[in-house]
Design an enzyme around this catalytic site. Structure first.
Site, PDB file in Angstrom:
ATOM      1  N   ASP A 103       6.390   5.503 -23.662  1.00  0.00           N
ATOM      2  CA  ASP A 103       6.680   6.325 -24.838  1.00  0.00           C
ATOM      3  C   ASP A 103       7.617   5.571 -25.776  1.00  0.00           C
ATOM      4  O   ASP A 103       8.325   4.652 -25.351  1.00  0.00           O
ATOM      5  CB  ASP A 103       7.375   7.631 -24.426  1.00  0.00           C
ATOM      6  CG  ASP A 103       6.486   8.490 -23.539  1.00  0.00           C
ATOM      7  OD1 ASP A 103       5.250   8.328 -23.604  1.00  0.00           O
ATOM      8  OD2 ASP A 103       7.041   9.306 -22.790  1.00  0.00           O
TER       9      ASP A 103
HETATM   10  N1  URA Z   1       6.255   8.701 -18.062  1.00  0.00           N
HETATM   11  C1  URA Z   1       6.747   9.225 -19.202  1.00  0.00           C
HETATM   12  O1  URA Z   1       6.960  10.422 -19.287  1.00  0.00           O
HETATM   13  N2  URA Z   1       6.989   8.387 -20.228  1.00  0.00           N
HETATM   14  C2  URA Z   1       6.826   7.048 -20.166  1.00  0.00           C
HETATM   15  O2  URA Z   1       7.099   6.338 -21.130  1.00  0.00           O
HETATM   16  C3  URA Z   1       6.323   6.514 -18.974  1.00  0.00           C
HETATM   17  C4  URA Z   1       6.036   7.359 -17.929  1.00  0.00           C
END
Ligand code: URA
Length: 231
Positions: A103
């Site tokens: 993310d």
């Molecule tokens: N899980 C998440 O919620 N975000 C990420 O960036 C990676 C795994």
């Protein structure tokens, strides 16, 4: 190319180490055990060490580990945020993609390549490649969260529970979570499902590959042939 040279390029091992693997019958070429390092191999041959595919890096194929900072997206184009490809001051950076996204607000290890087959092996659900995340939580971790994650939990709008995941408690608000799949926002949704909230998330490891401790945020380095062959 000679098979022992190929083994040297993929695994970083010497000719005599290669011949030990060959004599032990651990190398197959197209399904047949290869005993001689002088065997001629080419790009079409499927060369395995035990069950691991040994693919030498091709001439125009690139493989990097990136220490992703916050504020960058792993997609190649986004209206609101810069892409991680902008961190690569290389001529053909726009051909690179992330083998497994994080993310925009998550930091840590991202594998970046222009080899679609390789990134498929990293991310394929069939491979169940483990990912280790350091998670900072809004609330102290509950006693039963480890057990719930080990059993698997049903996330909102999913039909299958998560695969068993392992939790290591560092402090009440800091944990290490190992998961073996990569559903959308998986870590944040797992903690939301048990009434907690992820405040900060950092990926430390993908498979056997650990983010270099001395790689600053925003920097990248090329993977070695041995690291590439882990996937
Ligand atoms: N899980 C998440 O919620 N975000 C990420 O960036 C990676 C795994």
């Amino acid at each position: 190319m000679r098979l022992d040279k190929h083994l040297h390029q993929c695994l970083g091992i010497s000719r005599s180490q290669a011949s030990l693997l060959l004599r032990a019958g651990r190398i197959t070429v197209n399904g047949t055990i290869a005993k001689s390092g002088s065997l001629h191999v080419n790009e079409q041959d499927v060369i395995l060490l035990d069950d691991n595919n040994l693919q030498a890096p091709g001439e125009n194929l690139y493989y990097f580990m990136l220490h992703k900072p916050q504020g960058y997206v792993c997609a190649n184009a986004d209206a609101n945020h810069p892409s991680i490809t902008q961190l690569f001051d290389l001529p053909r950076a726009d051909e690179l993609h992330a083998a497994g996204r994080l993310d925009v607000d998550t930091t840590g290890l991202v594998l970046v390549t222009n080899d679609g087959q390789w990134s498929h092996r990293v991310t394929s659900p069939r491979k169940q490649c483990e990912k280790i995340y350091r998670v900072w939580l809004a609330e102290p971790i509950s006693d039963d969260t480890s057990k719930q994650f080990a059993k698997g939990i049903l996330l909102r709008s999913e039909t299958q529970p998560t695969r068993p995941a392992q939790l290591e408690i560092v402090t009440p608000r800091e944990v290490l979570l190992t998961i073996h799949e990569g559903k959308y926002h998986q870590v944040k949704r797992m903690f939301a499902a048990v009434g907690n909230h992820v405040e900060r998330l950092h990926r430390e490891q993908i498979g056997a590959l650990v983010l270099d401790a001395n790689l600053p945020e925003g920097d990248f380095r090329a993977l070695t042939a041995k690291e590439i062959s882990l996937f």
